[in-house]
Design a protein around this motif. Structure first.
Motif, PDB file in Angstrom:
ATOM      1  N   LEU A 295       0.851  -1.193   0.000  1.00 33.49           N
ATOM      2  CA  LEU A 295       0.000   0.000   0.000  1.00 33.49           C
ATOM      3  C   LEU A 295       0.885   1.240   0.000  1.00 33.49           C
ATOM      4  N   ASN A 296       0.671   2.090  -0.994  1.00 30.03           N
ATOM      5  CA  ASN A 296       1.430   3.340  -1.108  1.00 30.03           C
ATOM      6  C   ASN A 296       0.523   4.534  -0.818  1.00 30.03           C
ATOM      7  N   TRP A 297       1.152   5.616  -0.319  1.00 27.33           N
ATOM      8  CA  TRP A 297       0.443   6.880  -0.098  1.00 27.33           C
ATOM      9  C   TRP A 297       1.048   7.934  -1.014  1.00 27.33           C
ATOM     10  N   TYR A 298       0.151   8.747  -1.616  1.00 26.95           N
ATOM     11  CA  TYR A 298       0.571   9.757  -2.588  1.00 26.95           C
ATOM     12  C   TYR A 298       0.035  11.132  -2.174  1.00 26.95           C
ATOM     13  N   LYS A 299       0.718  12.113  -2.736  1.00 25.30           N
ATOM     14  CA  LYS A 299       0.317  13.503  -2.470  1.00 25.30           C
ATOM     15  C   LYS A 299       0.346  14.274  -3.783  1.00 25.30           C
ATOM     16  N   GLU A 300      -0.709  15.103  -3.975  1.00 30.47           N
ATOM     17  CA  GLU A 300      -0.811  15.977  -5.145  1.00 30.47           C
ATOM     18  C   GLU A 300      -0.917  17.423  -4.691  1.00 30.47           C
ATOM     19  N   ASN A 301      -0.272  18.309  -5.465  1.00 33.25           N
ATOM     20  CA  ASN A 301      -0.343  19.748  -5.191  1.00 33.25           C
ATOM     21  C   ASN A 301      -0.916  20.440  -6.420  1.00 33.25           C
ATOM     22  N   ASN A 302      -2.104  21.005  -6.269  1.00 36.67           N
ATOM     23  CA  ASN A 302      -2.737  21.780  -7.346  1.00 36.67           C
ATOM     24  C   ASN A 302      -2.822  20.954  -8.643  1.00 36.67           C
ATOM     25  N   HIS A 303      -3.310  19.731  -8.490  1.00 31.85           N
ATOM     26  CA  HIS A 303      -3.519  18.830  -9.628  1.00 31.85           C
ATOM     27  C   HIS A 303      -2.235  18.556 -10.406  1.00 31.85           C
TER      28      HIS A 303
END
Length: 235
Positions: A27-35
């Protein structure tokens, strides 16, 4: 999720597998900034109960996985989601919905308020010190009065006049004590001479022998009577 700086943000990911027997996944966790393009932030495997870094703590309670973002900063704001990678089906990637995190700045105290608080605290501190000194001085005076009164009532060892004198001379330099003056009485002897009257002398009366009286004057030997001494006293 909106939280202030320094707090902790927690997200949960609940997965469902059609056939869990013998499956291997991560299981991985991701982060997005302003699409923008997502960035991987953390990863945990199926058989690992927990993993932690300086910024993230991941906990495995399958089928629920939890991520904690520690010590939040404003640059931690963005969209977070989890992705399930199945190793037996490499092309199969399952992603969760996005969760928005907003980190707010902590209100800072104005610089102009700090001196006022410091001045107020310093003035209060000075007042407290002065009050303590006054109370201590009063306590010392009361103790001295109580001790002197107790000794006076107990045996009359310290009279009231001595108490008053002690407090009047408190803090004054000691003066040299003068020896007491002793008065000595002295006795000086002299000879008195009387002038005789110019009248005709009257013949002395005769008295019987048994009525004759005599008087004897004895002078001390250390101060004999001399004509010069008697003349000096007459002058």
């Amino acid at each position: 999720l909106a939280l202030p700086e320094g707090d902790k943000a927690t997200f949960h990911c609940n997965i469902s597998m059609e056939s869990d027997s013998g499956s291997e996944y991560s299981l991985n966790w991701y982060k997005e900034n302003n699409h923008s393009q997502a960035q991987k932030t953390a990863e945990i495997s199926r058989y690992k109960p927990m993993t932690q870094t300086e910024k993230y703590r991941l906990i495995n309670h399958a089928p629920v996985f939890k991520i904690e973002i520690l010590n939040l900063h404003q640059n931690d704001s963005g969209s977070y989601y989890c992705g399930l990678i199945n190793f037996f089906e490499p092309d199969k990637v399952m992603e969760s919905n996005r969760s928005q995190l907003i980190v707010t700045a902590v209100p800072q105290m104005n610089a102009t308020d700090e001196p006022e608080m410091e001045e107020g605290s310093s003035s209060e501190h000075i007042k407290a010190m002065l009050l303590g000194i006054l109370l201590l001085a009063g306590l010392v005076v009361l103790l001295i009065f109580g001790y002197l009164t107790f000794m006076y009532r107990r045996g009359g060892m310290i009279p009231l006049e001595a108490m008053q004198t002690q407090f009047r001379t408190w803090g004054q330099p000691d003066k040299e004590e003068k020896p007491p003056v002793v008065s000595v009485s002295t006795v000086d002897y002299g000879v008195l001479e009387f002038q005789r009257d110019q009248c005709t002398p009257v013949p002395p009366k005769t008295w019987p022998v048994e009525q004759t009286e005599y008087a004897t004057i004895i002078f001390p030997e250390e101060k004999p009577v001399t004509p010069e001494r008697s003349k000096k006293h007459l002058d």
